[in-house]
Design a protein around this motif. Structure first.
Motif, mmCIF file in Angstrom:
data_model
loop_
_atom_site.group_PDB
_atom_site.id
_atom_site.type_symbol
_atom_site.label_atom_id
_atom_site.label_comp_id
_atom_site.label_asym_id
_atom_site.label_seq_id
_atom_site.Cartn_x
_atom_site.Cartn_y
_atom_site.Cartn_z
ATOM 1 N N ALA A 179 0.841 -1.203 0.000
ATOM 2 C CA ALA A 179 0.000 0.000 0.000
ATOM 3 C C ALA A 179 0.876 1.253 0.000
ATOM 4 C CB ALA A 179 -0.929 -0.005 1.207
ATOM 5 N N ALA A 180 1.956 1.234 0.774
ATOM 6 C CA ALA A 180 2.870 2.379 0.823
ATOM 7 C C ALA A 180 3.524 2.622 -0.535
ATOM 8 C CB ALA A 180 3.933 2.159 1.896
ATOM 9 N N VAL A 181 3.894 1.556 -1.229
ATOM 10 C CA VAL A 181 4.518 1.698 -2.547
ATOM 11 C C VAL A 181 3.534 2.317 -3.533
ATOM 12 C CG1 VAL A 181 5.363 0.385 -4.548
ATOM 13 C CG2 VAL A 181 6.269 -0.074 -2.272
ATOM 14 N N LEU A 182 2.300 1.865 -3.505
ATOM 15 C CA LEU A 182 1.296 2.436 -4.414
ATOM 16 C C LEU A 182 1.108 3.930 -4.163
ATOM 17 C CD1 LEU A 182 -1.391 -0.394 -4.513
ATOM 18 C CD2 LEU A 182 0.252 0.254 -6.297
ATOM 19 N N VAL A 183 1.038 4.309 -2.905
ATOM 20 C CA VAL A 183 0.901 5.733 -2.572
ATOM 21 C C VAL A 183 2.147 6.496 -3.016
ATOM 22 C CG1 VAL A 183 0.781 7.363 -0.644
ATOM 23 C CG2 VAL A 183 -0.720 5.372 -0.674
ATOM 24 N N ALA A 184 3.313 5.951 -2.717
ATOM 25 C CA ALA A 184 4.570 6.641 -3.005
ATOM 26 C C ALA A 184 4.795 6.872 -4.500
ATOM 27 C CB ALA A 184 5.741 5.868 -2.417
ATOM 28 N N VAL A 185 4.405 5.922 -5.351
ATOM 29 C CA VAL A 185 4.697 6.087 -6.779
ATOM 30 C C VAL A 185 3.779 7.095 -7.461
ATOM 31 C CG1 VAL A 185 5.816 3.833 -7.053
ATOM 32 C CG2 VAL A 185 3.382 4.056 -7.504
ATOM 33 N N VAL A 186 2.617 7.365 -6.910
ATOM 34 C CA VAL A 186 1.722 8.349 -7.541
ATOM 35 C C VAL A 186 1.750 9.712 -6.863
ATOM 36 C CG1 VAL A 186 0.163 6.579 -8.431
ATOM 37 C CG2 VAL A 186 -0.326 7.634 -6.236
ATOM 38 N N LEU A 187 2.231 9.781 -5.654
ATOM 39 C CA LEU A 187 2.187 11.012 -4.870
ATOM 40 C C LEU A 187 2.902 12.209 -5.516
ATOM 41 C CD1 LEU A 187 0.903 11.984 -2.276
ATOM 42 C CD2 LEU A 187 2.955 11.289 -1.056
ATOM 43 N N PRO A 188 4.092 12.049 -6.110
ATOM 44 C CA PRO A 188 4.739 13.222 -6.701
ATOM 45 C C PRO A 188 3.895 13.893 -7.792
ATOM 46 C CG PRO A 188 6.314 11.449 -6.500
ATOM 47 C CD PRO A 188 4.973 10.874 -6.163
ATOM 48 N N TRP A 189 3.173 13.105 -8.560
ATOM 49 C CA TRP A 189 2.363 13.666 -9.628
ATOM 50 C C TRP A 189 1.076 14.279 -9.087
ATOM 51 C CZ3 TRP A 189 5.764 9.820 -10.121
ATOM 52 C CH2 TRP A 189 6.743 10.010 -11.104
ATOM 53 N N LEU A 190 0.587 13.752 -7.992
ATOM 54 C CA LEU A 190 -0.572 14.365 -7.356
ATOM 55 C C LEU A 190 -0.199 15.710 -6.732
ATOM 56 C CD1 LEU A 190 -2.232 11.301 -5.586
ATOM 57 C CD2 LEU A 190 -2.974 12.446 -7.683
ATOM 58 N N ILE A 191 1.014 15.800 -6.224
ATOM 59 C CA ILE A 191 1.470 17.038 -5.580
ATOM 60 C C ILE A 191 1.966 18.052 -6.600
ATOM 61 C CG2 ILE A 191 3.218 18.019 -4.037
ATOM 62 C CD1 ILE A 191 3.103 15.410 -2.438
ATOM 63 N N GLY A 192 2.733 17.580 -7.595
ATOM 64 C CA GLY A 192 3.466 18.524 -8.443
ATOM 65 C C GLY A 192 3.174 18.546 -9.923
ATOM 66 N N GLY A 193 2.232 17.781 -10.421
ATOM 67 C CA GLY A 193 1.939 17.817 -11.855
ATOM 68 C C GLY A 193 2.842 16.919 -12.684
ATOM 69 N N TRP A 194 2.949 17.210 -13.993
ATOM 70 C CA TRP A 194 3.670 16.340 -14.927
ATOM 71 C C TRP A 194 5.158 16.246 -14.654
ATOM 72 C CZ3 TRP A 194 1.478 12.730 -17.517
ATOM 73 C CH2 TRP A 194 0.150 12.863 -17.873
ATOM 74 N N VAL A 195 5.821 17.366 -14.418
ATOM 75 C CA VAL A 195 7.241 17.346 -14.053
ATOM 76 C C VAL A 195 7.330 17.994 -12.673
ATOM 77 C CG1 VAL A 195 9.580 18.037 -14.655
ATOM 78 C CG2 VAL A 195 7.960 17.507 -16.469
ATOM 79 N N PRO A 196 7.195 17.173 -11.657
ATOM 80 C CA PRO A 196 7.160 17.711 -10.295
ATOM 81 C C PRO A 196 8.475 18.380 -9.898
ATOM 82 C CG PRO A 196 6.453 15.414 -10.349
ATOM 83 C CD PRO A 196 7.024 15.726 -11.688
ATOM 84 N N GLU A 197 8.356 19.371 -9.056
ATOM 85 C CA GLU A 197 9.530 19.996 -8.449
ATOM 86 C C GLU A 197 10.169 18.983 -7.500
ATOM 87 O OE1 GLU A 197 10.903 23.090 -8.964
ATOM 88 O OE2 GLU A 197 9.503 23.094 -10.652
ATOM 89 N N PRO A 198 11.432 19.146 -7.196
ATOM 90 C CA PRO A 198 12.083 18.211 -6.265
ATOM 91 C C PRO A 198 11.351 18.066 -4.927
ATOM 92 C CG PRO A 198 13.738 19.525 -7.364
ATOM 93 C CD PRO A 198 12.401 20.087 -7.784
ATOM 94 N N SER A 199 10.747 19.132 -4.443
ATOM 95 C CA SER A 199 10.046 19.058 -3.153
ATOM 96 C C SER A 199 8.834 18.128 -3.205
ATOM 97 C CB SER A 199 9.608 20.455 -2.709
ATOM 98 O OG SER A 199 8.716 21.013 -3.651
ATOM 99 N N ALA A 200 8.268 17.895 -4.393
ATOM 100 C CA ALA A 200 7.112 17.000 -4.521
ATOM 101 C C ALA A 200 7.498 15.535 -4.329
ATOM 102 C CB ALA A 200 6.444 17.187 -5.883
ATOM 103 N N PHE A 201 8.776 15.224 -4.467
ATOM 104 C CA PHE A 201 9.237 13.844 -4.300
ATOM 105 C C PHE A 201 9.550 13.500 -2.845
ATOM 106 C CE2 PHE A 201 10.147 14.611 -8.763
ATOM 107 C CZ PHE A 201 9.661 13.448 -9.338
ATOM 108 N N ILE A 202 9.753 14.500 -2.023
ATOM 109 C CA ILE A 202 10.189 14.262 -0.642
ATOM 110 C C ILE A 202 9.225 13.366 0.134
ATOM 111 C CG2 ILE A 202 10.643 15.405 1.569
ATOM 112 C CD1 ILE A 202 12.058 17.623 -0.054
#
Length: 185
Positions: free
Chosen positions: A121-144
């Motif tokens: 469940a954590a992996v599923l959340v982690a792999v989509v979260l940067p795009w939910l936070i930051g769009g198509w090319v997320p800023e580095p902070s969206a990956f944190i």
């Protein structure tokens, strides 16, 4: 005191590298000790254990490498690195999930089974979260947040693997027909 984004990413990479290095040392000591031959509950449990170790390597590698790339290069390279390593992590999650569902896959312990569901469940959340936070090319902070989730999932899996081995050790030592083990072996 406010820490900059680059400093935080480098610190996160350092923590991940430390955990990965410690895990590698632990695996080599475990293999060298021969405990894996004496403690394995079944072939399925042994295969799950190996698959789980691959998963932990992938889980610690993702925050290590992505954080370093995000700190040093353009965000697109960090995004591409995250996509590739995220795919590796998803594939290893599928492999560990498949192996734990086999008869005897979790061995004598419930820790791997519970951990498997939580980390998937954590992996599923982690792999989509940067795009939910930051769009198509997320800023580095969206990956944190994703990097922290994966690092925590890797730590939880390390603990689950250790607890499974402790449970196997307890089962062997509590067995009424247990033969003494030669410590020199």
């Amino acid at each position: 005191m406010r820490v900059g984004e680059g400093d935080f990413l480098l610190g996160l990479a350092g923590v991940s590298a430390t955990m990965l290095g410690t895990f590698i040392v632990g695996v080599f000591f475990y293999i060298e000790s021969g405990l894996h031959r004496r403690m394995s509950g079944s072939v399925a449990a042994d295969r799950y254990l190996r698959s789980g170790m691959r998963w932990v390597f992938a889980a610690y590698s993702l925050p290590l490498l992505v954080a370093l790339v995000l700190a040093a290069l353009d965000p697109i390279w960090g995004t591409l690195t995250f996509i590739v390593l995220g795919l590796v992590l998803v594939l290893t999650s599928i492999d560990t999930g498949r192996r734990i569902l086999m008869q005897g896959g979790s061995g004598l312990s419930r820790a791997p089974l519970i951990n498997e569901w939580l980390t998937n469940a954590a992996v599923l959340v982690a792999v989509v979260l940067p795009w939910l936070i930051g769009g198509w090319v997320p800023e580095p902070s969206a990956f944190i947040p994703s990097l922290l989730i994966v690092l925590a999932a890797g730590f939880a899996s390390t603990v689950a693997l250790i607890m499974a081995e402790f449970d196997a050790t307890m089962a062997v030592t509590e067995s009424p027909d247990r033969k003494p083990v030669d410590p020199g072996r």
